[in-house]
Structure formats: structure tokens, C-alpha cells
Write a protein that holds these residues in place. Structure first.
Motif, PDB file in Angstrom:
ATOM      1  N   ILE A 138       0.870  -1.161   0.000  1.00 50.36           N
ATOM      2  CA  ILE A 138       0.000   0.000   0.000  1.00 50.36           C
ATOM      3  C   ILE A 138       0.913   1.218   0.000  1.00 50.36           C
ATOM      4  O   ILE A 138       1.780   1.354   0.842  1.00 50.36           O
TER       5      ILE A 138
ATOM      6  N   CYS B 203     -10.879   1.292   6.903  1.00 54.24           N
ATOM      7  CA  CYS B 203      -9.841   0.430   6.328  1.00 54.24           C
ATOM      8  C   CYS B 203      -9.380  -0.629   7.323  1.00 54.24           C
ATOM      9  O   CYS B 203      -9.123  -1.769   6.954  1.00 54.24           O
TER      10      CYS B 203
ATOM     11  N   THR C 109     -12.093  -3.331   7.427  1.00 51.38           N
ATOM     12  CA  THR C 109     -12.260  -4.137   6.219  1.00 51.38           C
ATOM     13  C   THR C 109     -11.048  -4.987   5.864  1.00 51.38           C
ATOM     14  O   THR C 109     -11.173  -5.921   5.082  1.00 51.38           O
ATOM     15  N   CYS C 110      -9.891  -4.701   6.428  1.00 46.89           N
ATOM     16  CA  CYS C 110      -8.672  -5.447   6.085  1.00 46.89           C
ATOM     17  C   CYS C 110      -8.727  -6.869   6.649  1.00 46.89           C
ATOM     18  O   CYS C 110      -8.739  -7.060   7.866  1.00 46.89           O
TER      19      CYS C 110
ATOM     20  N   THR D 144      -6.441  -9.127   6.638  1.00 45.63           N
ATOM     21  CA  THR D 144      -5.173  -9.608   7.189  1.00 45.63           C
ATOM     22  C   THR D 144      -4.630  -8.712   8.295  1.00 45.63           C
ATOM     23  O   THR D 144      -3.501  -8.887   8.726  1.00 45.63           O
ATOM     24  N   ASP D 145      -5.419  -7.745   8.762  1.00 53.54           N
ATOM     25  CA  ASP D 145      -5.057  -6.893   9.899  1.00 53.54           C
ATOM     26  C   ASP D 145      -3.758  -6.122   9.659  1.00 53.54           C
ATOM     27  O   ASP D 145      -2.935  -5.979  10.553  1.00 53.54           O
ATOM     28  N   VAL D 146      -3.558  -5.638   8.446  1.00 57.23           N
ATOM     29  CA  VAL D 146      -2.350  -4.919   8.056  1.00 57.23           C
ATOM     30  C   VAL D 146      -2.390  -3.464   8.524  1.00 57.23           C
ATOM     31  O   VAL D 146      -1.380  -2.896   8.904  1.00 57.23           O
ATOM     32  N   ILE D 147      -3.568  -2.865   8.519  1.00 55.14           N
ATOM     33  CA  ILE D 147      -3.713  -1.449   8.823  1.00 55.14           C
ATOM     34  C   ILE D 147      -4.222  -1.278  10.246  1.00 55.14           C
ATOM     35  O   ILE D 147      -5.119  -1.983  10.690  1.00 55.14           O
TER      36      ILE D 147
ATOM     37  N   ILE E 191       0.092   1.867   8.053  1.00 52.23           N
ATOM     38  CA  ILE E 191       0.354   0.537   7.520  1.00 52.23           C
ATOM     39  C   ILE E 191       1.346  -0.131   8.458  1.00 52.23           C
ATOM     40  O   ILE E 191       2.539   0.118   8.405  1.00 52.23           O
TER      41      ILE E 191
ATOM     42  N   CYS F 236       0.223  -7.710   3.471  1.00 53.10           N
ATOM     43  CA  CYS F 236      -0.880  -7.262   2.616  1.00 53.10           C
ATOM     44  C   CYS F 236      -1.095  -8.251   1.474  1.00 53.10           C
ATOM     45  O   CYS F 236      -0.150  -8.668   0.804  1.00 53.10           O
TER      46      CYS F 236
ATOM     47  N   CYS G 245      -5.907  -7.086  -1.688  1.00 49.92           N
ATOM     48  CA  CYS G 245      -7.304  -7.400  -1.981  1.00 49.92           C
ATOM     49  C   CYS G 245      -8.107  -6.162  -2.384  1.00 49.92           C
ATOM     50  O   CYS G 245      -9.226  -6.281  -2.867  1.00 49.92           O
TER      51      CYS G 245
ATOM     52  N   CYS H 260      -9.534  -2.173   1.422  1.00 51.63           N
ATOM     53  CA  CYS H 260      -9.292  -0.905   2.112  1.00 51.63           C
ATOM     54  C   CYS H 260      -9.486   0.270   1.158  1.00 51.63           C
ATOM     55  O   CYS H 260     -10.123   1.266   1.492  1.00 51.63           O
TER      56      CYS H 260
END
Length: 71
Positions: free
Chosen positions: A3, A15, A18-19, A21-24, A35, A41, A44, A47
């Protein structure tokens, strides 16, 4: 980094929610999205698609086309 940026973030947390994979994460000091785990990430685009202010940019070299199925 997958990102590219979250400039213009209003801190709504959409964001983060909705993520998959819990990146944000929301930074507790600035109350803006950051981030936290860019390597995790999965590109997808959720976000980016759900951001109400279009604050998220994805690097062109890492981006894949958004595929939407209608059936």
C-alpha cells in the motif's frame, strides 16, 4: 511496501475494519490509519474500495486488477 500511502486519512477506521489480514491499524497518537504490517498485505483492494475519502493508494508495481464476479 504494497500500500503506497494513506494520505488524507480522516481516522474513520473503515480500512482497519475491512482489512482481512489486519495490516492497517489506527495510530493512537495521530488517530490516523498506518500501515503496520505491509509485508502481510494480500492486495485485496478492500481498504481502497471502502475508504470514504479515497485516501489509500496502492503501488502500481504491486497492484493487481480488481476482479469482481457478478454471478
Amino acid at each position: 511496501m504494497t500500500i503506497k500511502s494513506i494520505k488524507g486519512c480522516i481516522g474513520c477506521g473503515t480500512c482497519v475494519k475491512t482489512c482481512p489480514t489486519d495490516v492497517i491499524r489506527l495510530d493512537p497518537e495521530t488517530e490516523k490509519a498506518v500501515i503496520k504490517y505491509p509485508a502481510d498485505c494480500q492486495i485485496c483492494h478492500l481498504c481502497r474500495m471502502y475508504c470514504p475519502v479515497d485516501a489509500i493508494r496502492i503501488s502500481p508495481e504491486k497492484s493487481i486488477p480488481v476482479v469482481v464476479s457478478w454471478g
